[in-house]
Design an enzyme around this catalytic site. Structure first.
Site, PDB file in Angstrom:
ATOM      1  N   HIS A  46      35.972  41.700  39.680  1.00 43.82           N
ATOM      2  CA  HIS A  46      37.360  42.150  39.625  1.00 43.82           C
ATOM      3  C   HIS A  46      37.696  42.686  38.248  1.00 43.82           C
ATOM      4  CE1 HIS A  46      38.971  38.614  37.334  1.00 43.82           C
ATOM      5  NE2 HIS A  46      38.002  37.966  37.939  1.00 43.82           N
TER       6      HIS A  46
ATOM      7  N   ASP B 156      41.166  43.094  37.515  1.00 38.42           N
ATOM      8  CA  ASP B 156      42.507  42.605  37.170  1.00 38.42           C
ATOM      9  C   ASP B 156      42.392  41.392  36.269  1.00 38.42           C
ATOM     10  OD1 ASP B 156      41.496  41.189  39.486  1.00 38.42           O
ATOM     11  OD2 ASP B 156      43.467  40.267  39.698  1.00 38.42           O
TER      12      ASP B 156
ATOM     13  N   ASP C  45      36.714  37.146  31.528  1.00 37.83           N
ATOM     14  CA  ASP C  45      37.061  37.042  32.952  1.00 37.83           C
ATOM     15  C   ASP C  45      37.779  38.306  33.419  1.00 37.83           C
ATOM     16  OD1 ASP C  45      37.466  36.024  35.480  1.00 37.83           O
ATOM     17  OD2 ASP C  45      39.052  34.657  34.887  1.00 37.83           O
TER      18      ASP C  45
ATOM     19  N   GLU D  74      41.971  39.637  42.182  1.00 40.18           N
ATOM     20  CA  GLU D  74      41.342  38.325  42.239  1.00 40.18           C
ATOM     21  C   GLU D  74      42.199  37.266  41.585  1.00 40.18           C
ATOM     22  OE1 GLU D  74      38.779  34.902  41.261  1.00 40.18           O
ATOM     23  OE2 GLU D  74      39.947  36.141  39.907  1.00 40.18           O
ATOM     24  N   GLU D  75      42.928  37.659  40.546  1.00 38.93           N
ATOM     25  CA  GLU D  75      43.744  36.707  39.806  1.00 38.93           C
ATOM     26  C   GLU D  75      45.083  36.433  40.480  1.00 38.93           C
ATOM     27  OE1 GLU D  75      42.459  35.043  37.661  1.00 38.93           O
ATOM     28  OE2 GLU D  75      41.036  36.172  36.430  1.00 38.93           O
TER      29      GLU D  75
ATOM     30  N   GLU E 236      31.306  36.468  38.106  1.00 40.98           N
ATOM     31  CA  GLU E 236      32.257  35.609  37.392  1.00 40.98           C
ATOM     32  C   GLU E 236      31.565  34.855  36.266  1.00 40.98           C
ATOM     33  OE1 GLU E 236      35.415  35.099  37.524  1.00 40.98           O
ATOM     34  OE2 GLU E 236      36.150  35.754  39.471  1.00 40.98           O
TER      35      GLU E 236
ATOM     36  N   HIS F  29      41.268  33.224  30.179  1.00 39.92           N
ATOM     37  CA  HIS F  29      42.700  32.983  30.350  1.00 39.92           C
ATOM     38  C   HIS F  29      43.372  32.464  29.069  1.00 39.92           C
ATOM     39  CE1 HIS F  29      42.587  32.647  35.059  1.00 39.92           C
ATOM     40  NE2 HIS F  29      41.777  33.584  34.595  1.00 39.92           N
TER      41      HIS F  29
END
Length: 379
Positions: free
Chosen positions: A68, A70, A101, A134-135, A163, A352
């Protein structure tokens, strides 16, 4: 050779906070198309998704990558010491939202795929399924890509999700499954009254406290062959009542369960309902439940796919990776319904976080691992 570090930096500079595409998939579509991949958008709702294939449609053997572009919100931008979308490199470390990520993972597998088909065109197909959701709720992301593939009669034989999987050191962990995840919200309704006359009311708070204690005290299991013990966490209890002389009429609470392959979302939902019914009867209150199952637990048993990835990881890092099912959920929970799937990627310590970052050398190393996986798969 395709530079995964430069491609990572270009992707970081695309502000693709869910559900904004931010230019990331547009960039990848251009890069992949220029390399001979047939690309199609599988957008759904407000979500952008990219499907790219090199090789004949419907080929019997195809290797897939999923990831992903995003990212989660920046948060307090003033707390960042480097621009969150600047992709600045300092002392061999690249900073920016999505470096870990997982834009570096996408860049690494895209670069590996591009160089592989240019140098040694395989007898088969390589598929890249990249989502922009995905997030977020993940309703229109990888699921939309898989729906598109079904409708277009496209299929991955196996899939690797890029990931970040390594806790502390590059190469130490491969994910061969994930725990299931579900959340349950409870509303306990009684009768409001004066706190000096509790016998004239039906207080929902003791009922909620009893229910939460029963749920949190219950041992779901002791783990299984490939999974740790399932967990239940009480995440909320609230009345919205600030008056000390009022017994409220209603109270809400919530729990989150991460469960292994000894359970299903349905079996746990039935257990939650049974517990709620017992407490409701004991306290003469009403209890309503709302349940959301984010994903079921799944396992890709150790075998050819995990061996393929583990051998490539050891060859490039010198480390024999652990096969694990720890952590949260990922889009592998959707891919597992399509084909065998495992996950391998970077060290995820800063994902994150403020000042999310990745060692530049790890990006090159990850590309080398993915390249070796492709070589070994098609050899």
């Amino acid at each position: 050779m395709t530079d995964p570090v430069q491609l990572t930096a270009d992707l970081i500079r695309c502000p693709s906070v869910t559900p904004e595409e931010g230019g990331a998939l547009v960039l990848l579509e251009r890069v992949l198309s220029d390399a001979g991949f047939e690309c199609a958008r599988a957008d759904r709702g407000d979500v952008s998704n990219l499907y790219a294939r090199w090789g004949k449609k419907g080929h019997a053997r195809s290797f897939g990558f999923n990831g992903h572009t995003d990212v989660v919100p920046v948060g307090d931008e003033a707390a960042w010491t480097k621009p969150p979308f600047g992709a600045e490199v300092h002392n061999g470390v690249m900073y920016g939202r999505g470096t870990t990520d997982m834009k570096s993972g996408v860049a690494a597998f895209a670069a590996a795929a591009i160089d592989f088909v240019r140098e040694t065109p395989p007898d088969g197909a390589i598929i890249l399924a990249i989502t922009g959701d995905e997030e977020g709720d993940a309703v229109d992301g990888t699921t939309a890509l898989l729906d598109y593939m079904d409708q277009a009669d496209e299929r991955m034989s196996v899939c690797l999700v890029g990931e970040p999987t390594c806790p502390n050191q590059m190469g130490e962990m491969i994910k061969i499954g994930r725990r299931g995840s579900m959340t349950a919200w409870f509303t306990v309704t009684g009768v409001q009254g004066h706190s000096a006359y509790p016998h004239r009311a039906k207080n929902p708070l003791p009922a909620m406290a009893r229910l939460m204690d029963r749920l949190a005290s219950h041992e779901l299991d002791q783990g299984s062959d490939h999974f740790d013990a399932s967990t239940l966490a009480v995440v909320n209890i609230d009345t919205g009542n600030s008056a000390t002389n009022v017994i409220p009429a209603q109270c809400t609470g919530a729990v989150n369960i991460r469960f292994n392959d000894l359970h299903s979302g349905a079996s746990l939902s039935e257990w939650l309902q049974t517990e709620a019914d017992a407490v409701a009867k004991a306290f003469d209150v009403a209890i309503e439940i709302k349940i959301k199952i984010s994903g079921e637990s799944f396992l890709t048993p150790p075998g050819p796919l995990s061996d393929l990835v583990a051998n490539a990881v050891k060859a490039e890092t010198g480390i024999q990776p652990e096969l694990s099912t720890t952590g949260g959920t990922s889009d592998a929970r959707f891919v597992k319904n399509h084909c065998p799937v495992v996950e391998f990627g970077l060290v995820g310590r800063t994902m994150h976080q403020v000042d999310e970052c990745v060692e530049v050398a790890q990006i090159d190393q990850l590309k080398a691992i993915y390249s070796r996986i492709l070589t070994d798969y098609f050899s």
